[in-house]
Design a protein around this motif. Sequence first.
Motif, PDB file in Angstrom:
ATOM      1  N   GLN A 292      36.066  33.205  46.070  1.00  0.00           N
ATOM      2  CA  GLN A 292      35.534  33.112  47.430  1.00  0.00           C
ATOM      3  C   GLN A 292      34.200  33.843  47.561  1.00  0.00           C
ATOM      4  O   GLN A 292      33.297  33.373  48.262  1.00  0.00           O
ATOM      5  CB  GLN A 292      36.544  33.697  48.418  1.00  0.00           C
ATOM      6  CG  GLN A 292      36.075  33.678  49.858  1.00  0.00           C
ATOM      7  CD  GLN A 292      37.132  34.209  50.771  1.00  0.00           C
ATOM      8  OE1 GLN A 292      38.099  33.515  51.065  1.00  0.00           O
ATOM      9  NE2 GLN A 292      36.973  35.442  51.217  1.00  0.00           N
ATOM     10  N   LEU A 293      34.066  34.981  46.890  1.00  0.00           N
ATOM     11  CA  LEU A 293      32.839  35.774  46.961  1.00  0.00           C
ATOM     12  C   LEU A 293      31.755  35.267  46.017  1.00  0.00           C
ATOM     13  O   LEU A 293      30.696  35.879  45.909  1.00  0.00           O
ATOM     14  CB  LEU A 293      33.149  37.248  46.653  1.00  0.00           C
ATOM     15  CG  LEU A 293      34.060  37.952  47.656  1.00  0.00           C
ATOM     16  CD1 LEU A 293      34.421  39.345  47.153  1.00  0.00           C
ATOM     17  CD2 LEU A 293      33.402  38.016  49.032  1.00  0.00           C
ATOM     18  N   LYS A 294      32.038  34.173  45.321  1.00  0.00           N
ATOM     19  CA  LYS A 294      31.092  33.543  44.388  1.00  0.00           C
ATOM     20  C   LYS A 294      30.783  34.436  43.187  1.00  0.00           C
ATOM     21  O   LYS A 294      29.726  34.325  42.577  1.00  0.00           O
ATOM     22  CB  LYS A 294      29.792  33.149  45.104  1.00  0.00           C
ATOM     23  CG  LYS A 294      29.971  32.358  46.377  1.00  0.00           C
ATOM     24  CD  LYS A 294      30.166  30.910  46.111  1.00  0.00           C
ATOM     25  CE  LYS A 294      30.108  30.104  47.401  1.00  0.00           C
ATOM     26  NZ  LYS A 294      31.359  29.589  47.845  1.00  0.00           N
ATOM     27  N   ILE A 295      31.703  35.318  42.837  1.00  0.00           N
ATOM     28  CA  ILE A 295      31.566  36.108  41.624  1.00  0.00           C
ATOM     29  C   ILE A 295      31.768  35.196  40.417  1.00  0.00           C
ATOM     30  O   ILE A 295      31.228  35.434  39.346  1.00  0.00           O
ATOM     31  CB  ILE A 295      32.560  37.290  41.626  1.00  0.00           C
ATOM     32  CG1 ILE A 295      32.166  38.274  42.748  1.00  0.00           C
ATOM     33  CG2 ILE A 295      32.620  37.988  40.277  1.00  0.00           C
ATOM     34  CD1 ILE A 295      33.190  39.356  43.021  1.00  0.00           C
ATOM     35  N   HIS A 296      32.552  34.138  40.612  1.00  0.00           N
ATOM     36  CA  HIS A 296      32.743  33.115  39.588  1.00  0.00           C
ATOM     37  C   HIS A 296      33.011  31.790  40.277  1.00  0.00           C
ATOM     38  O   HIS A 296      33.222  31.733  41.488  1.00  0.00           O
ATOM     39  CB  HIS A 296      33.895  33.469  38.643  1.00  0.00           C
ATOM     40  CG  HIS A 296      35.237  33.437  39.315  1.00  0.00           C
ATOM     41  ND1 HIS A 296      35.885  32.262  39.626  1.00  0.00           N
ATOM     42  CD2 HIS A 296      36.038  34.420  39.759  1.00  0.00           C
ATOM     43  CE1 HIS A 296      37.031  32.533  40.223  1.00  0.00           C
ATOM     44  NE2 HIS A 296      37.143  33.831  40.323  1.00  0.00           N
TER      45      HIS A 296
ATOM     46  N   LEU B 125      46.418  36.599  40.747  1.00  0.00           N
ATOM     47  CA  LEU B 125      46.053  35.402  41.500  1.00  0.00           C
ATOM     48  C   LEU B 125      45.110  35.742  42.647  1.00  0.00           C
ATOM     49  O   LEU B 125      44.049  35.134  42.793  1.00  0.00           O
ATOM     50  CB  LEU B 125      47.311  34.708  42.045  1.00  0.00           C
ATOM     51  CG  LEU B 125      47.060  33.622  43.103  1.00  0.00           C
ATOM     52  CD1 LEU B 125      46.251  32.461  42.535  1.00  0.00           C
ATOM     53  CD2 LEU B 125      48.384  33.138  43.675  1.00  0.00           C
ATOM     54  N   PHE B 126      45.489  36.720  43.455  1.00  0.00           N
ATOM     55  CA  PHE B 126      44.686  37.007  44.647  1.00  0.00           C
ATOM     56  C   PHE B 126      43.344  37.644  44.298  1.00  0.00           C
ATOM     57  O   PHE B 126      42.352  37.398  44.995  1.00  0.00           O
ATOM     58  CB  PHE B 126      45.484  37.828  45.659  1.00  0.00           C
ATOM     59  CG  PHE B 126      46.430  36.971  46.441  1.00  0.00           C
ATOM     60  CD1 PHE B 126      45.958  36.121  47.426  1.00  0.00           C
ATOM     61  CD2 PHE B 126      47.785  36.969  46.165  1.00  0.00           C
ATOM     62  CE1 PHE B 126      46.812  35.296  48.140  1.00  0.00           C
ATOM     63  CE2 PHE B 126      48.657  36.154  46.867  1.00  0.00           C
ATOM     64  CZ  PHE B 126      48.171  35.311  47.855  1.00  0.00           C
ATOM     65  N   GLU B 127      43.284  38.413  43.236  1.00  0.00           N
ATOM     66  CA  GLU B 127      41.976  38.945  42.837  1.00  0.00           C
ATOM     67  C   GLU B 127      41.065  37.810  42.386  1.00  0.00           C
ATOM     68  O   GLU B 127      39.894  37.768  42.749  1.00  0.00           O
ATOM     69  CB  GLU B 127      42.114  39.987  41.738  1.00  0.00           C
ATOM     70  CG  GLU B 127      40.778  40.644  41.431  1.00  0.00           C
ATOM     71  CD  GLU B 127      40.895  41.982  40.743  1.00  0.00           C
ATOM     72  OE1 GLU B 127      39.856  42.448  40.256  1.00  0.00           O
ATOM     73  OE2 GLU B 127      41.986  42.559  40.693  1.00  0.00           O
ATOM     74  N   MET B 128      41.589  36.866  41.628  1.00  0.00           N
ATOM     75  CA  MET B 128      40.775  35.736  41.187  1.00  0.00           C
ATOM     76  C   MET B 128      40.338  34.873  42.367  1.00  0.00           C
ATOM     77  O   MET B 128      39.190  34.423  42.417  1.00  0.00           O
ATOM     78  CB  MET B 128      41.529  34.891  40.169  1.00  0.00           C
ATOM     79  CG  MET B 128      41.634  35.566  38.835  1.00  0.00           C
ATOM     80  SD  MET B 128      42.376  34.508  37.594  1.00  0.00           S
ATOM     81  CE  MET B 128      43.825  33.947  38.437  1.00  0.00           C
TER      82      MET B 128
ATOM     83  N   ASP C 112      42.904  49.915  31.145  1.00  0.00           N
ATOM     84  CA  ASP C 112      43.699  49.790  32.371  1.00  0.00           C
ATOM     85  C   ASP C 112      43.871  48.326  32.786  1.00  0.00           C
ATOM     86  O   ASP C 112      43.290  47.426  32.188  1.00  0.00           O
ATOM     87  CB  ASP C 112      43.048  50.590  33.513  1.00  0.00           C
ATOM     88  CG  ASP C 112      41.583  50.224  33.716  1.00  0.00           C
ATOM     89  OD1 ASP C 112      41.256  49.027  33.754  1.00  0.00           O
ATOM     90  OD2 ASP C 112      40.753  51.158  33.830  1.00  0.00           O
ATOM     91  N   MET C 113      44.668  48.133  33.850  1.00  0.00           N
ATOM     92  CA  MET C 113      44.979  46.778  34.329  1.00  0.00           C
ATOM     93  C   MET C 113      43.723  46.063  34.847  1.00  0.00           C
ATOM     94  O   MET C 113      43.559  44.865  34.644  1.00  0.00           O
ATOM     95  CB  MET C 113      46.034  46.837  35.430  1.00  0.00           C
ATOM     96  CG  MET C 113      47.381  47.360  34.956  1.00  0.00           C
ATOM     97  SD  MET C 113      48.187  46.269  33.778  1.00  0.00           S
ATOM     98  CE  MET C 113      48.851  45.041  34.873  1.00  0.00           C
ATOM     99  N   HIS C 114      42.863  46.784  35.546  1.00  0.00           N
ATOM    100  CA  HIS C 114      41.668  46.144  36.086  1.00  0.00           C
ATOM    101  C   HIS C 114      40.790  45.596  34.956  1.00  0.00           C
ATOM    102  O   HIS C 114      40.302  44.470  35.033  1.00  0.00           O
ATOM    103  CB  HIS C 114      40.869  47.108  36.971  1.00  0.00           C
ATOM    104  CG  HIS C 114      39.648  46.470  37.536  1.00  0.00           C
ATOM    105  ND1 HIS C 114      39.702  45.542  38.557  1.00  0.00           N
ATOM    106  CD2 HIS C 114      38.340  46.573  37.198  1.00  0.00           C
ATOM    107  CE1 HIS C 114      38.484  45.119  38.832  1.00  0.00           C
ATOM    108  NE2 HIS C 114      37.637  45.729  38.021  1.00  0.00           N
TER     109      HIS C 114
END
Length: 179
Positions: free
Chosen positions: A124-128, A116-119, A88-90
Motif C-alpha cells: 500500500q505504501l509503494k515500498i514494493h 501478511l499484514f506487513e507485506m 531477528d524476525m524483522h
Amino acid sequence: MNVQAIAVFCGSQSGNNPIFTQHTADLGKLLAMLKIKLVYGGGKKGLMGAIADAVLLHGGEVMGVIPKILTEWEQQHEGLTELAVVPDMHTRKKMMYEMSDAAIILPGGFGTMDELFEMLTWNQLKIHDKKIYLLNSAGYYNSLVQFLKKSEKEGFLYEPVEERIMVCDTPVEIFNKLQ
C-alpha cells in the motif's frame, strides 16, 4: 510475469485439516516443477517443513531464512539448498521479501498474519509492487477476506482488496494467475 523466486509464509504447525498439508505439498511440487525457488522461514515443522520437503523431494531449490533464536531451539531445517541465519524476525521478513518476486500466504497463526499484514502495508505504501497470493485452503481465510472487504466498505482501505491480494482456493489456481 517472470517469477524466479517466491516467498511462502505459513504456519510452523500443520493445523487440524489434512488439506492444509496436502495443498502445501502440491504447492511445493509445482514450485519445483516450474523451477521457481522457494524462499521461506527455514523451519522444519508444520507447513513450513512440508513446503520445504515437497520442493526438495521434487528437485527444487529452497532458501531458508531463520532468526538466530530459532536455531538455538534447533528448529531449522537441515537439508535446504541454502540457509541464512539472521538476527531477528524483522530482518527475516525483509530478506525473504527482497529475495522473492511474489509471495504466497498459506494457513498459519499469528506469525503468518504478521507477515501478511506487513507485506500488504508495504504494498500500500509503494515500498514494493510484488503480488500477494492468499491460499484459502478449505476456506481457512474466508473470515479474514470478509473482514478485509468490510474494511474496504467502511472506507479504511485506499484501493479494493483485490488490487492488493489475490485469493485462490488451490495451488493450481495461484499458478494460473501467475502466468
